[in-house]
Scaffold this motif. Structure first.
Motif, mmCIF file in Angstrom:
data_model
loop_
_atom_site.group_PDB
_atom_site.id
_atom_site.type_symbol
_atom_site.label_atom_id
_atom_site.label_comp_id
_atom_site.label_asym_id
_atom_site.label_seq_id
_atom_site.Cartn_x
_atom_site.Cartn_y
_atom_site.Cartn_z
ATOM 1 N N ALA A 60 0.635 -1.485 -0.245
ATOM 2 C CA ALA A 60 0.306 0.053 0.121
ATOM 3 C C ALA A 60 0.994 1.651 0.273
ATOM 4 O O ALA A 60 0.475 2.352 -0.926
ATOM 5 C CB ALA A 60 -0.800 0.054 1.034
ATOM 6 N N ALA B 172 -4.239 1.303 0.613
ATOM 7 C CA ALA B 172 -3.659 1.919 -0.808
ATOM 8 C C ALA B 172 -4.993 3.880 -0.577
ATOM 9 O O ALA B 172 -4.304 4.489 -0.652
ATOM 10 C CB ALA B 172 -3.821 1.658 -2.046
ATOM 11 N N SER C 131 2.142 2.133 -3.450
ATOM 12 C CA SER C 131 0.815 2.905 -4.217
ATOM 13 C C SER C 131 1.016 3.955 -4.172
ATOM 14 O O SER C 131 0.083 4.832 -4.738
ATOM 15 C CB SER C 131 0.107 2.096 -4.051
ATOM 16 O OG SER C 131 -0.774 2.093 -3.123
ATOM 17 N N TYR D 78 -5.126 -4.606 1.212
ATOM 18 C CA TYR D 78 -4.698 -3.670 0.497
ATOM 19 C C TYR D 78 -4.910 -2.135 -0.403
ATOM 20 O O TYR D 78 -4.231 -1.082 -0.071
ATOM 21 C CB TYR D 78 -3.200 -4.830 -0.161
ATOM 22 C CG TYR D 78 -3.285 -4.278 -1.241
ATOM 23 C CD1 TYR D 78 -1.781 -3.098 -1.943
ATOM 24 C CD2 TYR D 78 -3.763 -3.365 -2.757
ATOM 25 C CE1 TYR D 78 -2.012 -2.103 -2.755
ATOM 26 C CE2 TYR D 78 -3.058 -3.366 -4.124
ATOM 27 C CZ TYR D 78 -2.343 -2.547 -3.951
ATOM 28 O OH TYR D 78 -1.634 -1.292 -4.894
ATOM 29 N N GLN D 79 -6.315 -2.814 -0.807
ATOM 30 C CA GLN D 79 -7.221 -1.765 -1.680
ATOM 31 C C GLN D 79 -7.575 -0.326 -0.083
ATOM 32 O O GLN D 79 -7.458 0.504 -0.503
ATOM 33 C CB GLN D 79 -8.337 -2.177 -1.980
ATOM 34 C CG GLN D 79 -8.108 -3.490 -3.567
ATOM 35 C CD GLN D 79 -9.008 -3.585 -3.979
ATOM 36 O OE1 GLN D 79 -10.376 -4.650 -2.763
ATOM 37 N NE2 GLN D 79 -9.522 -3.424 -5.178
#
Length: 434
Positions: free
Chosen positions: A250, A422, A253, A418-419
């Motif tokens: 994350a 991030a 990103s 993770y999404q």
């Protein structure tokens, strides 16, 4: 599906490369360097640039990585994620040599709250850090990993303990020293064995004598995607290298905010160390990023910490161990962890922020509250919140068999978290209007 598969394959590679906290941090350093992050030395002056990406390692087992990409921290704060690098395991004692009945064994100490039964009858290897003297008289340290199976803790046959399935308990002093080899005499020198292994792995180390070590046994069975429909991820050290990996991915990103990842050591034994969450590491780094005390207080008031550590999924064979309304399921999304006695740092405002963010990016969210008649575990969340005064939320991927030598998670939940993290790193504000 391709993105999910790529994520899980890389996750498994990270887990396999990280048998100890030292190896986990080394792997994270390699990935940070590849992404353009620069190393900082705590013993030297720091010259931080406004668009810089940096990392600092302490003790070789804890790491903080951060980027100054979102303008002044005083005005915009930090988006912070925390995890820990250590896992319950068996650590080798300082004088470990045991010669009994023709077998050479190593004495071990249980690190953390390990579930001991699953350690029996496993193909074990050994890894960690060794400190040694060179031929020139210098003292150096290096990572070591036997990689192949070198030890086993055999179970006692049921024929010799007919009540094993009913009454067998484990004495950690007597029952778990791993067998390493057969031995004709009692002259084995473990440090000499380590020296030979170090020279084999690093022929140019110039090592002359092993002075000391921090070594852990681990299961050589690699991580795997399992289940009839490939629903599950099975691996050692999911608690909490899973969160370390998710937090790192994350962070990498993030391209436009002040973001920080801290992965402490020693969470499993209370966090009270120079590199633990109850130590000064994170605060000292933040003070060097924002040296003025008043400005740092202002920055922290505009910041938020997400403490990422695994949650207990509801086990179908033991569903009564959960509160009926708070039984997280695998593959149903990350779990916000709540405890009003402050074993977790989540409050209604931090939870609302994350729930709102999850709705925006369509990530499912679950909740965990321990049964009222059971004790609750804890995380680095409350320690960090009380030490910094920063608003904090505890969250994690639901898992089975936490603290076992092999744990189980859903293949979707790591990617969901993770999404979410991030997106959290990209938030322009974590302020809450009153």
């Amino acid at each position: 599906m391709q993105e999910l598969n790529t994520f899980n394959q890389d996750l498994m590679a990270f887990l396999a490369a990280s048998p100890t906290p030292f190896h986990a941090v080394s792997e994270m350093v390699s990935r940070l360097q590849a992404a353009g992050y620069q190393a900082l030395n705590e013993a030297e002056a720091w010259d931080l640039t406004p668009q810089g990406r940096y990392y600092v390692v302490r003790n070789g087992s804890a790491i903080i990585a951060f980027s100054n990409l979102g303008g002044s921290p005083v005005e915009n704060g930090f988006r912070m994620v925390g995890a820990h690098t250590d896992s319950p395991c068996l650590r080798v004692k300082p004088n470990p040599e045991l010669n009994r009945n023709g077998y050479f064994q190593l004495g071990v100490e249980v690190y953390g709250g390990a579930l001991l039964n699953p350690w029996f009858d496993r193909d074990l290897s050994l890894a960690g850090r060794v400190s040694f003297k060179t031929k020139a008289g210098d003292i150096k340290s290096a990572l070591i990993n036997y990689a192949k199976p070198i030890a086993v803790i055999p179970s006692l046959a049921i024929h010799l303990d007919r009540e094993a399935n009913n009454t067998r308990s484990i004495n950690p002093q007597k029952d778990i020293p791993p067998i390493v080899m057969q031995a004709e005499n009692d002259q084995q020198d473990f440090r000499a064995m380590l020296l030979a292994q170090l020279k084999k792995q690093q022929p140019n180390s110039d090592a002359a004598k092993i002075l000391d070590y921090e070594l852990s046994f681990y299961d050589t069975q690699p991580p795997a995607i399992i289940g009839l429909e490939q629903d599950f991820l099975a691996s050692a050290r999911l608690d909490n290298l899973l969160s370390c990996y998710i937090g790192l991915q994350a962070l990498l990103s993030n391209h436009d905010q002040n973001a920080l990842l801290v992965c402490n050591d020693h969470e499993e034994v209370g966090s009270a160390s120079s590199c633990g969450a109850d130590g000064p590491m994170l605060k000292s780094v933040l003070e060097r990023i924002v040296p003025d005390a008043e400005q740092l207080t202002r920055a922290l008031d505009r910041s938020m910490m997400v403490s990422a550590d695994n949650a207990h999924g509801i086990h179908p064979n033991y569903a009564d161990r959960h509160d009926a309304n708070h039984g997280p399921q695998l593959n149903r999304g990350p779990v916000i962890k709540i405890n009003h006695n402050q074993r977790y740092a989540t409050n209604s405002e931090t939870s609302a922020l994350i729930r709102h963010l999850a709705e925006q990016i369509e990530v499912p969210i679950q909740s965990f509250v321990v049964r009222t008649d059971m004790a609750c575990g804890s995380t680095i969340g409350p320690i960090t919140a009380s030490g910094l005064g920063v608003k904090t939320l505890d969250i994690g991927v639901p898992t089975f068999a936490m603290h076992s030598i092999r744990e189980l998670a859903g293949i979707n939940d790591g990617h969901y978290l993770y999404q979410l993290l991030a997106a959290f790193y990209q938030q322009h504000s974590v302020a809450i209007a009153n």
